[in-house]
Design an enzyme around this catalytic site. Structure first.
Site, PDB file in Angstrom:
ATOM      1  N   GLN A  45      13.042   6.191   4.663  1.00 26.56           N
ATOM      2  CA  GLN A  45      13.588   7.653   4.223  1.00 26.56           C
ATOM      3  C   GLN A  45      15.205   7.334   3.933  1.00 26.56           C
ATOM      4  O   GLN A  45      15.544   7.740   3.063  1.00 26.56           O
ATOM      5  CB  GLN A  45      13.792   8.655   5.193  1.00 26.56           C
ATOM      6  N   THR A  85      -5.502 -11.758  -1.241  1.00 25.56           N
ATOM      7  CA  THR A  85      -4.667 -11.831  -2.934  1.00 25.56           C
ATOM      8  C   THR A  85      -3.038 -10.846  -2.779  1.00 25.56           C
ATOM      9  O   THR A  85      -3.727  -9.708  -2.893  1.00 25.56           O
ATOM     10  CB  THR A  85      -5.890 -11.379  -3.752  1.00 25.56           C
ATOM     11  N   CYS A  94       3.445  14.123   6.018  1.00 28.23           N
ATOM     12  CA  CYS A  94       1.649  12.816   6.582  1.00 28.23           C
ATOM     13  C   CYS A  94       0.715  13.806   7.679  1.00 28.23           C
ATOM     14  O   CYS A  94      -0.127  13.490   8.565  1.00 28.23           O
ATOM     15  CB  CYS A  94       2.464  11.812   6.797  1.00 28.23           C
ATOM     16  N   SER A 129       9.359   1.394   1.505  1.00 25.54           N
ATOM     17  CA  SER A 129       8.206   2.157   0.931  1.00 25.54           C
ATOM     18  C   SER A 129       8.558   2.048  -0.803  1.00 25.54           C
ATOM     19  O   SER A 129       9.453   2.978  -0.729  1.00 25.54           O
ATOM     20  CB  SER A 129       7.180   2.884   1.803  1.00 25.54           C
ATOM     21  N   GLY A 130       6.754   1.734  -1.495  1.00 27.42           N
ATOM     22  CA  GLY A 130       7.571   2.655  -3.023  1.00 27.42           C
ATOM     23  C   GLY A 130       7.714   3.624  -3.170  1.00 27.42           C
ATOM     24  O   GLY A 130       8.415   3.937  -4.425  1.00 27.42           O
ATOM     25  N   HIS A 131       6.662   4.328  -2.775  1.00 23.57           N
ATOM     26  CA  HIS A 131       6.400   5.396  -3.760  1.00 23.57           C
ATOM     27  C   HIS A 131       7.190   6.763  -3.036  1.00 23.57           C
ATOM     28  O   HIS A 131       7.652   8.069  -3.508  1.00 23.57           O
ATOM     29  CB  HIS A 131       5.001   5.948  -3.415  1.00 23.57           C
ATOM     30  N   THR A 180       3.182   2.306   6.315  1.00 22.09           N
ATOM     31  CA  THR A 180       2.277   2.827   7.613  1.00 22.09           C
ATOM     32  C   THR A 180       2.204   0.858   7.769  1.00 22.09           C
ATOM     33  O   THR A 180       2.158   0.744   8.794  1.00 22.09           O
ATOM     34  CB  THR A 180       0.867   3.413   7.302  1.00 22.09           C
TER      35      THR A 180
END
Lengths: 400, 379
Positions: free
Chosen positions: B178, B236, B322, B198-200, B70
């Site tokens: 995806q 950071t 989502c 995206s990582g997850h 996102t």
């Protein structure tokens, strides 16, 4: 049928006389070194050309590597076919069809071997006709074609290419001897190193480090810059000089306005010693006329007095902007602009002499014997070999 | 447990968690601090980017670590829109997008941008011609997904990228969330200017991800501050998150290289099994991404199937996670021209490399039982 070769053209090297063979062998060696990790890839020489045999590898990543090998003027994807009219026709058609956007073409046949029975001119017409009958909406334009289908009929086979990719040119690294690059961590010196390499120079580097005033990160920055430079040549040895004590002594013992000039003379003296040890015949520096106080004509005259080694200054006549553009293009800029102090930015006199004189410097230097500290400094030099392949910090290995 | 909801999220790999843990505890300093501890952390971040650059064949300076898909999509779309609005205020996207593109584009309407939503065909596809025909003199951005998250359609990204090389003023953003590790992806010299990851979705952690920004592309930042990440994403750095993402990326790319046939095989087994059951319509195109199969069981409420399967410790989803809390029909399936009945009953099975043929067979068996039970209960 598929592009299975990369054809490599030499630029300036082709002009060499009797010793051209040495240049070519060096280039072959350098190319091999860059792409040996692609399985099955071979680098072969034939009269006036070199070929990379792809052996099933994707061409793009190999081309990316070759683009940075000095000594290559341009390269093209090529198909190798037998020396038969039918095979050559088929190959030429493949090469033309690969250029999807082409509306016009021309064919250029070169017959390196006269064993092939059909003369070049006639072959041109045969192939032109073949391509016209087997494509739609593509016409011949001999003056400004979108695509030039080039056919080289050689003794062992025929090579067919269309487009051509411009490379960096220059001379193969290692054909012009070794030079010691004074590497500061700024924008200029890596560019100077790059340009020296372009002329066939193999580099070693020297860096003056002033802990604890300068940090490990300043040193790391220099090692990172060196690593970027290895992309364009071979592994590079970096000599890290522990400069703090000598620098402090200079600033304590010498008049403030002359300290910077004397410091730079010391740097050249130490560099020359490394050259002697490593059998290096020249120094390379990022100096540029008129940029800062140490780079005026008078300054260079005074600093240069301590060495009779040739000093290669590839940036001498460049504008800052030109240097920045090269550094961005070769990938050193991002690292160079990291804001860590180095030994030249920490010890800066309030008003350095922009027009120092040799007699005065010699007079000041004669009042103090720097020899013991200088010898101690040289003894403390740490040498690190940087290779193109990043050796990852061990403590990062588990993490990434 | 049989987990078949990998397009919603994947189970983090043990190595990835360890990497996060280690980086958090040992490399906790602020990478912007100039002391040596900070230097070590900065070096770690630098090395991590170097590795991504090598893995994806791009430059280190083209990588911005983000908090996920996102954020990546918002940074890309709003970043281009606000930075280049003098050049034009027209954006092209498709009707098949994930809400993080779709709703972001709608939000830009309020700021005076014009959005063209390209229609999709029954397979969820847009064509290169459609995209080209939609380009106007003031078009600044084309933004679309590579693989559709609900039905797995693979858009012709490579062909669109090549076509767009003739329109140098139009930026091209691709949402590859995806697609990563499931279908081939080429970034350099592809015509793609921005690309979201995206990582997850690749066995990494939630809150990690990356945006590729081609080196000549400039963005208006969503967040201003300390100029981290080349000023595009101040704040950071989430070093442990970034490092764990890089680890997940490396592992999934290795799997993609070696095991892509496995996903294709699972897909075949599932499709064949579904075709033997009654009243099932498969919505996913046959040439879609191998890891997503979307289908409806006509006459059975999808929620019922999900709950029945959960009791057997089998997990699949409706639509995308989502938006699955909304009770309406699937916007994507409607856009594909499906009926209302089909659009409210889509079920999604999504694989990871860890799933096995035995699991798929078990799922098919339990699905069959669930359908039978439901029909029996209704008489």
């Amino acid at each position: 049928m598929n592009y299975d070769h990369i054809l490599i053209r030499y630029g300036e090297m082709a002009l060499k006389g009797k010793n051209i063979k040495q240049f070519i062998i060096k280039l072959q060696e350098n190319i091999h070194q860059k792409i040996k990790h692609f399985e099955g890839v071979k680098v072969i020489r034939t009269q006036g050309r070199m070929f990379v045999l792809l052996n099933g590898n994707e061409p793009e990543p190999i081309i990316e590597k070759l683009k940075n090998v000095f000594g290559i003027h341009s390269l093209s994807l090529a198909i190798r076919v037998e020396n038969s009219e039918e095979q050559i026709k088929e190959g030429a058609l493949y090469a033309l069809k690969k250029e999807e956007k082409a509306k016009t073409f021309k064919v250029t046949v070169k017959r390196i071997t006269k064993d092939f029975p059909i003369p070049s001119q006639q072959m041109n017409q045969i192939l032109g006709g073949h391509l016209l009958t087997n494509t739609d909406g593509i016409t011949v334009n001999v003056h400004e074609p979108d695509v030039e289908v080039r056919v080289e009929i050689r003794k062992e086979a025929t090579y067919i290419t269309s487009g051509s990719i411009r490379c960096r040119g220059g001379l193969p690294v290692g054909t012009s001897g070794k030079s010691l690059l004074l590497l500061s961590g700024g924008i200029d010196s890596p560019v100077a190193g790059f340009l020296a390499m372009k002329r066939g120079v193999q580099l070693e580097a020297i860096h003056f480090h002033s802990p604890p005033f300068t940090s490990e990160r300043a040193k790391q920055k220099v090692l990172d810059l060196t690593q970027t430079l290895t992309k364009y040549g071979k592994s590079i040895k970096v000599h890290i000089v522990p400069f703090t004590k000598l620098q402090q002594e200079i600033f304590r013992e010498m008049p403030n306005d002359y300290a910077m000039t004397i410091m730079r003379r010391m740097m050249f003296r130490i560099s020359e010693r490394i050259c002697e040890q490593e059998e290096i015949l020249s120094l390379t520096s990022g100096e540029n006329l008129g940029q800062v106080a140490s780079q005026t004509m008078q300054s260079m005259h005074t600093i240069n007095e301590v060495t009779n080694y040739p000093i290669i200054r590839p940036l001498i006549a460049m504008d800052k902007q030109e240097v920045i553009e090269i550094s961005q293009e070769i990938g050193t800029y991002e690292t160079s602009i990291q804001p860590y102090e180095d030994c030249c930015t920490i010890f800066v006199p309030k008003s350095p002499k922009t027009k120092p004189k040799r007699e005065k410097v010699n007079y000041y230097e004669s009042h103090h014997d720097f020899t013991p500290t200088m010898e101690e400094t040289i003894k403390g030099i740490e040498t690190i070999k940087i290779t193109e392949k990043t050796v990852m910090d061990q403590s990062f290995e588990d993490l990434l | 447990m049989i987990y078949l909801d990998n397009s919603a999220t994947t189970q983090p790999k043990e190595e990835v968690i360890q990497s996060f843990q280690l980086a958090s505890s040992q490399f906790f300093a602020n990478p912007s601090s100039i002391h040596p501890l900070g230097g070590r952390v900065e070096k770690l971040l630098f090395t991590a980017k170097q590795q991504v650059a090598e893995t994806l064949g791009v430059r280190r300076e083209e990588i911005i670590f983000t908090s996920g898909g996102t954020e990546g999509n918002n940074t890309a779309i709003k970043g281009i829109a606000l930075e280049h609005e003098q050049r034009g205020r027209h954006i092209i996207t498709t009707e098949a997008e994930h809400p993080s593109i779709y709703d972001t584009c709608i939000s830009l309407k309020k700021l005076g941008f014009r959005i063209t939503f390209l229609p999709i065909d029954e397979n969820g596809l847009v064509s290169v011609e459609q995209v080209e025909n939609a380009i106007e003199s003031d078009t600044i951005l084309i933004t679309m997904m590579y693989v559709n998250n609900e039905i797995g359609t693979i858009q012709p990204i490579e062909a669109i990228g090549n076509m767009l090389k003739q329109y140098p003023k139009v930026f091209f953003h691709v949402d590859a969330v995806q697609a990563l590790g499931k279908v081939p992806l080429k970034l350099s010299d592809s015509g793609i200017d921005l690309c979201t990851f995206s990582g997850h979705k690749i066995h990494g952690l939630k809150g990690t991800g990356m945006l590729y920004v081609e080196k000549t592309t400039t963005l208006f930042p969503l967040m201003h501050g300390g100029n981290q990440e080349f000023g595009v994403r101040s704040g950071t750095e989430n070093v442990a998150g970034a490092v764990s993402f890089v680890k997940a990326l490396r592992l999934v790319m290795e799997q993609f290289k070696q095991e892509k046939q496995h996903l294709i095989h699972l897909n075949e087994v599932l499709r064949e099994g579904l075709s033997k059951l009654e009243d099932i319509v498969i919505h996913s195109p046959s040439h879609g991404a191998p890891h997503i199969v979307n289908f409806s069981v006509l006459g059975v409420k999808p929620e019922v199937i999900i709950h029945t399967l959960s009791e057997k410790d089998i997990y699949i989803s409706t639509k995308s996670a989502c938006s699955s809390k909304e009770l309406d029909e699937s916007r994507i399936l409607i856009a594909c021209g499906k009926s209302h009945e089909e659009a409210i009953s889509g079920l999604r099975v999504s694989f990871s490399y860890n799933n096995t043929v035995a699991e798929v067979e078990q799922f098919l068996k339990e699905l069959h039982t669930a359908i039978e039970q439901y029909k029996e209960a209704l008489g």
